[in-house]
Design a protein around this motif. Sequence first.
Motif, PDB file in Angstrom:
ATOM      1  N   PHE A   1      -5.827 -11.739   1.131  1.00 55.63           N
ATOM      2  CA  PHE A   1      -6.469 -11.063   2.258  1.00 55.63           C
ATOM      3  C   PHE A   1      -7.932 -11.488   2.363  1.00 55.63           C
ATOM      4  O   PHE A   1      -8.421 -11.815   3.446  1.00 55.63           O
ATOM      5  CB  PHE A   1      -6.371  -9.542   2.126  1.00 55.63           C
ATOM      6  CG  PHE A   1      -7.025  -8.823   3.269  1.00 55.63           C
ATOM      7  CD1 PHE A   1      -6.334  -8.622   4.448  1.00 55.63           C
ATOM      8  CD2 PHE A   1      -8.339  -8.386   3.182  1.00 55.63           C
ATOM      9  CE1 PHE A   1      -6.947  -7.980   5.523  1.00 55.63           C
ATOM     10  CE2 PHE A   1      -8.952  -7.751   4.247  1.00 55.63           C
ATOM     11  CZ  PHE A   1      -8.256  -7.547   5.423  1.00 55.63           C
TER      12      PHE A   1
ATOM     13  N   SER B   1      -1.740  -4.532  12.110  1.00 54.79           N
ATOM     14  CA  SER B   1      -1.825  -5.933  11.701  1.00 54.79           C
ATOM     15  C   SER B   1      -1.791  -6.070  10.190  1.00 54.79           C
ATOM     16  O   SER B   1      -2.420  -5.302   9.492  1.00 54.79           O
ATOM     17  CB  SER B   1      -3.116  -6.564  12.240  1.00 54.79           C
ATOM     18  OG  SER B   1      -3.071  -6.596  13.629  1.00 54.79           O
TER      19      SER B   1
ATOM     20  N   GLU C   1     -11.069  -0.630   3.745  1.00 52.14           N
ATOM     21  CA  GLU C   1     -10.328  -1.530   4.635  1.00 52.14           C
ATOM     22  C   GLU C   1      -9.199  -2.223   3.867  1.00 52.14           C
ATOM     23  O   GLU C   1      -8.077  -2.346   4.370  1.00 52.14           O
ATOM     24  CB  GLU C   1     -11.261  -2.573   5.245  1.00 52.14           C
ATOM     25  CG  GLU C   1     -10.542  -3.538   6.165  1.00 52.14           C
ATOM     26  CD  GLU C   1     -11.431  -4.654   6.693  1.00 52.14           C
ATOM     27  OE1 GLU C   1     -10.928  -5.409   7.540  1.00 52.14           O
ATOM     28  OE2 GLU C   1     -12.587  -4.788   6.264  1.00 52.14           O
TER      29      GLU C   1
ATOM     30  N   SER D   1      -6.346   0.273   3.510  1.00 49.86           N
ATOM     31  CA  SER D   1      -5.542   0.511   4.713  1.00 49.86           C
ATOM     32  C   SER D   1      -4.777  -0.735   5.137  1.00 49.86           C
ATOM     33  O   SER D   1      -3.610  -0.644   5.530  1.00 49.86           O
ATOM     34  CB  SER D   1      -6.409   1.032   5.853  1.00 49.86           C
ATOM     35  OG  SER D   1      -7.305   0.042   6.292  1.00 49.86           O
ATOM     36  N   ARG D   2      -5.374  -1.899   5.034  1.00 50.95           N
ATOM     37  CA  ARG D   2      -4.702  -3.124   5.475  1.00 50.95           C
ATOM     38  C   ARG D   2      -3.572  -3.544   4.543  1.00 50.95           C
ATOM     39  O   ARG D   2      -2.563  -4.076   4.982  1.00 50.95           O
ATOM     40  CB  ARG D   2      -5.714  -4.264   5.619  1.00 50.95           C
ATOM     41  CG  ARG D   2      -6.763  -4.047   6.698  1.00 50.95           C
ATOM     42  CD  ARG D   2      -6.206  -4.048   8.111  1.00 50.95           C
ATOM     43  NE  ARG D   2      -5.616  -5.278   8.522  1.00 50.95           N
ATOM     44  CZ  ARG D   2      -6.258  -6.291   9.087  1.00 50.95           C
ATOM     45  NH1 ARG D   2      -7.550  -6.199   9.313  1.00 50.95           N
ATOM     46  NH2 ARG D   2      -5.615  -7.373   9.425  1.00 50.95           N
TER      47      ARG D   2
END
Length: 143
Positions: free
Chosen positions: A42, A142, A53, A56-57
């Motif tokens: 990531f 996403s 972030e 959550s991602r």
Amino acid sequence: MRGLHADTGYLLYRLGLRSGQLFNTFLQASGLRLRHYAVLRFLATSEGALQRELSSRLGYDPSAIVGLVDDLEKQGFAERRPSPDDRRSRIVVLTEDGRAFLRDTDEAGLRVTNELLGPLAPAERETLHALLLRLTEEGFGSP
């Protein structure tokens, strides 16, 4: 009554377990696990990310992210830096050693994927990837 293998959710679960086992075996020598690898992958596509972030991602508990980033910092693969937008916040960024690790593991990662998807023809692999991507994007936002 339906058989267990008639349940698509169960089959996805089993595939996920097998994928995790294969990736963790390939990562074993580095001392990392698939969750670390996901954070690195990531970060490789971003200029850095806040820990919340990443949570959550990637779909990981925030407390797990703290430990994963700690581990990656110890390895020299990631570091926390002050956020340019808010000096009270820290962003996690990939280091050059982290980039080198990912480059060095690209081929092994592809071998793991090829082993996992060996029974599928190339067109079937593309279709599976497209469907999983669509489910991931629509179900979780996403990837």
